[in-house]
Design a protein around this motif. Structure first.
Motif, PDB file in Angstrom:
ATOM      1  N   THR A  92       0.822  -1.205   0.000  1.00 13.26           N
ATOM      2  CA  THR A  92       0.000   0.000   0.000  1.00 13.26           C
ATOM      3  C   THR A  92       0.861   1.262   0.000  1.00 13.26           C
ATOM      4  OG1 THR A  92      -1.637  -1.248   1.274  1.00 13.26           O
ATOM      5  CG2 THR A  92      -1.946   1.123   1.126  1.00 13.26           C
ATOM      6  N   SER A  93       1.934   1.264   0.773  1.00 13.00           N
ATOM      7  CA  SER A  93       2.840   2.413   0.784  1.00 13.00           C
ATOM      8  C   SER A  93       3.476   2.615  -0.586  1.00 13.00           C
ATOM      9  CB  SER A  93       3.925   2.225   1.851  1.00 13.00           C
ATOM     10  OG  SER A  93       3.365   2.097   3.131  1.00 13.00           O
ATOM     11  N   PHE A  94       3.896   1.525  -1.204  1.00 11.92           N
ATOM     12  CA  PHE A  94       4.490   1.607  -2.543  1.00 11.92           C
ATOM     13  C   PHE A  94       3.472   2.139  -3.547  1.00 11.92           C
ATOM     14  CE2 PHE A  94       5.635  -0.068  -6.703  1.00 11.92           C
ATOM     15  CZ  PHE A  94       6.982   0.284  -6.783  1.00 11.92           C
ATOM     16  N   GLU A  95       2.235   1.664  -3.445  1.00 11.85           N
ATOM     17  CA  GLU A  95       1.164   2.135  -4.338  1.00 11.85           C
ATOM     18  C   GLU A  95       0.974   3.639  -4.238  1.00 11.85           C
ATOM     19  OE1 GLU A  95      -2.232  -1.336  -4.814  1.00 11.85           O
ATOM     20  OE2 GLU A  95      -2.356   0.111  -3.200  1.00 11.85           O
ATOM     21  N   LEU A  96       0.792   4.124  -3.018  1.00  9.22           N
ATOM     22  CA  LEU A  96       0.510   5.543  -2.835  1.00  9.22           C
ATOM     23  C   LEU A  96       1.708   6.391  -3.230  1.00  9.22           C
ATOM     24  CD1 LEU A  96      -1.428   7.720  -1.998  1.00  9.22           C
ATOM     25  CD2 LEU A  96      -0.741   7.384   0.395  1.00  9.22           C
ATOM     26  N   ALA A  97       2.911   5.954  -2.885  1.00  4.42           N
ATOM     27  CA  ALA A  97       4.110   6.695  -3.281  1.00  4.42           C
ATOM     28  C   ALA A  97       4.226   6.754  -4.797  1.00  4.42           C
ATOM     29  CB  ALA A  97       5.352   6.042  -2.676  1.00  4.42           C
ATOM     30  N   SER A  98       3.918   5.651  -5.474  1.00  3.91           N
ATOM     31  CA  SER A  98       3.988   5.623  -6.935  1.00  3.91           C
ATOM     32  C   SER A  98       2.932   6.523  -7.549  1.00  3.91           C
ATOM     33  CB  SER A  98       3.809   4.188  -7.440  1.00  3.91           C
ATOM     34  OG  SER A  98       4.841   3.350  -6.968  1.00  3.91           O
ATOM     35  N   ALA A  99       1.721   6.516  -6.980  1.00  3.64           N
ATOM     36  CA  ALA A  99       0.659   7.383  -7.494  1.00  3.64           C
ATOM     37  C   ALA A  99       1.025   8.853  -7.329  1.00  3.64           C
ATOM     38  CB  ALA A  99      -0.655   7.076  -6.775  1.00  3.64           C
ATOM     39  N   LEU A 100       1.636   9.196  -6.198  1.00  6.38           N
ATOM     40  CA  LEU A 100       2.061  10.576  -5.978  1.00  6.38           C
ATOM     41  C   LEU A 100       3.187  10.968  -6.937  1.00  6.38           C
ATOM     42  CD1 LEU A 100       1.952  10.554  -2.070  1.00  6.38           C
ATOM     43  CD2 LEU A 100       0.506  11.948  -3.566  1.00  6.38           C
ATOM     44  N   ARG A 101       4.081  10.040  -7.211  1.00  9.08           N
ATOM     45  CA  ARG A 101       5.147  10.316  -8.176  1.00  9.08           C
ATOM     46  C   ARG A 101       4.570  10.510  -9.575  1.00  9.08           C
ATOM     47  NH1 ARG A 101      10.531   8.838  -6.652  1.00  9.08           N
ATOM     48  NH2 ARG A 101      10.987   8.297  -8.817  1.00  9.08           N
ATOM     49  N   PHE A 102       3.568   9.735  -9.906  1.00  2.63           N
ATOM     50  CA  PHE A 102       2.904   9.880 -11.204  1.00  2.63           C
ATOM     51  C   PHE A 102       2.284  11.267 -11.344  1.00  2.63           C
ATOM     52  CE2 PHE A 102      -0.939   9.564 -13.821  1.00  2.63           C
ATOM     53  CZ  PHE A 102      -0.402   9.081 -15.019  1.00  2.63           C
ATOM     54  N   ALA A 103       1.829  11.803 -10.211  1.00  2.81           N
ATOM     55  CA  ALA A 103       1.223  13.136 -10.227  1.00  2.81           C
ATOM     56  C   ALA A 103       2.253  14.252 -10.120  1.00  2.81           C
ATOM     57  CB  ALA A 103       0.214  13.257  -9.088  1.00  2.81           C
ATOM     58  N   GLY A 104       3.543  13.905 -10.075  1.00  6.47           N
ATOM     59  CA  GLY A 104       4.572  14.934 -10.065  1.00  6.47           C
ATOM     60  C   GLY A 104       5.242  15.169  -8.736  1.00  6.47           C
ATOM     61  N   ARG A 105       4.839  14.428  -7.704  1.00  2.00           N
ATOM     62  CA  ARG A 105       5.459  14.578  -6.390  1.00  2.00           C
ATOM     63  C   ARG A 105       6.556  13.537  -6.242  1.00  2.00           C
ATOM     64  NH1 ARG A 105       3.345  18.452  -6.942  1.00  2.00           N
ATOM     65  NH2 ARG A 105       5.570  18.948  -6.940  1.00  2.00           N
ATOM     66  N   PRO A 129      12.980   4.227   0.816  1.00  2.91           N
ATOM     67  CA  PRO A 129      12.893   4.488   2.257  1.00  2.91           C
ATOM     68  C   PRO A 129      11.450   4.547   2.745  1.00  2.91           C
ATOM     69  CG  PRO A 129      13.492   6.480   1.079  1.00  2.91           C
ATOM     70  CD  PRO A 129      13.572   5.366   0.086  1.00  2.91           C
ATOM     71  N   THR A 130      10.539   4.980   1.880  1.00  4.49           N
ATOM     72  CA  THR A 130       9.136   5.041   2.277  1.00  4.49           C
ATOM     73  C   THR A 130       8.612   3.667   2.658  1.00  4.49           C
ATOM     74  OG1 THR A 130       8.611   6.997   0.949  1.00  4.49           O
ATOM     75  CG2 THR A 130       6.803   5.496   1.426  1.00  4.49           C
ATOM     76  N   VAL A 131       8.904   2.669   1.840  1.00  2.00           N
ATOM     77  CA  VAL A 131       8.420   1.319   2.110  1.00  2.00           C
ATOM     78  C   VAL A 131       9.139   0.701   3.307  1.00  2.00           C
ATOM     79  CG1 VAL A 131       8.257  -1.019   1.180  1.00  2.00           C
ATOM     80  CG2 VAL A 131       7.714   0.942  -0.279  1.00  2.00           C
TER      81      VAL A 131
END
Length: 328
Positions: free
Chosen positions: A97-110, A116-118
């Motif tokens: 779930t952490s990887f998912e959300l981090a990837s989605a935020l990166r897709f949006a430009g963040r 380290p997040t995971v």
């Protein structure tokens, strides 16, 4: 040898009927064709029904049911056999779930550093189980510091430099992942670690599932009035009413039959969880709308991503832990 003359008084023999493989094969082939046609018609009807449900509710019902049963079986196994198995189950969910959300935020430009997040997110799980609330807070705060420092270190690399405004947004997005997933999920781990806490964990998960099923069935059947059309267009007040009824029934039954508590605590339990489950669902919908995506990921057929299934569970874990602390 001379042939015998025909007897003029004898009647001709009737033609011999043939019941060989040809006729039997033809009948079997016809029966198979009829059965195949019936199966095709049934499949087409099921697919058409599923497409209508998916168009109205926004999910593949058959796939969602199958995935839900698998996850439920793994959860029961982890809670009922050995508590420590729940650490593996919870750790895997937190990681994905952490990887998912981090990837989605990166897709949006963040620019959220995923490694380290995971790692720090998963570290919260054993910390909460073995060291309690203090360990959970310590690892959570330390995890936020590590992710922030990692992002600041990346910004020192010439090719990774960005504006101060974007850097602050990246830090905020990285902190959001830690607060939203490992911090809230840690309450489920804290609850499970308590004496008899695994039954409370199972109870709150069943209640949240009941809320989801009640909202889904009631909204699909009676849904007319939108609850928050700008956030979640599919959510209706009729669906919310169904969720309230379902969680009240589930809450009372769980408290009386499984936890051995008075019925009125089931009412409080159900009301608290239907509120947190709904808020969790709306918060995740708001995040997805802000990111411009339909699902956090497509890893789970019929469900989207792990966060799409855990959005109601995460804040509900915190509510269940508070109720356990007050009434257990």
């Amino acid at each position: 040898m001379a042939e015998l003359p025909d007897d003029p008084n004898s009647a001709p023999l009737p033609p011999r009927r043939r019941h060989g493989r040809g006729e039997i094969g033809e009948r079997a082939h016809a029966t198979a064709d009829e059965l195949k046609a019936q199966l095709e018609a049934t499949r087409a009807q099921l697919e058409a029904t599923n497409e209508r449900i998916e168009a109205k509710a926004g999910r593949n019902l058959l796939a969602a049911t199958g995935i839900g049963l698998v996850l439920g079986a793994l959860l029961l196994l982890s809670l009922m056999v050995v508590k420590e198995l729940f650490l593996v189950f919870a750790g895997a969910l937190v990681a994905f779930t952490s990887f998912e959300l981090a990837s989605a935020l990166r897709f949006a430009g963040r620019n959220v550093p995923r490694l380290p997040t995971v790692v720090v997110a998963v570290a919260t799980v054993p910390a909460a189980f073995y060291w309690g609330a203090d360990g959970k807070w310590f690892v959570f705060l330390g995890g936020v510091a590590i992710v922030v420092l990692w992002r600041l270190a990346e910004a020192l690399i010439p090719s990774r430099r960005t504006s101060a405004k974007d850097l602050l947004k990246d830090i905020g997005a990285s902190t959001l992942v830690q607060v939203y997933i490992p911090f809230l999920a840690g309450f489920a781990v804290l609850l499970t670690a308590q004496d008899g806490g695994e039954w409370w964990t199972l109870a709150f998960i069943i209640a949240v599932v009941a809320a989801d099923v009640g909202a889904y069935a009631s909204g699909l059947t009676f849904g007319r009035h939108k609850m928050a059309p700008n956030i979640s267009p599919a959510k209706t007040w009729e669906g919310f009413a169904g969720a309230v009824v379902a969680t009240q029934i589930a809450g009372i039954l769980l408290m009386v039959l499984m936890l051995g508590k008075p019925w009125w605590l089931g009412v409080i339990f159900g009301l608290a969880l239907v509120f947190t489950a709904t808020i969790g669902d709306l918060v995740e919908s708001l995040i997805k709308r802000d990111l411009g995506i339909k699902d956090i990921s497509t890893w789970l057929p019929g469900h989207g991503g792990f966060l799409d299934r855990l959005d109601s569970m995460l804040p509900s874990a915190a509510a269940a832990y508070v109720l356990f602390y007050l009434f257990a």
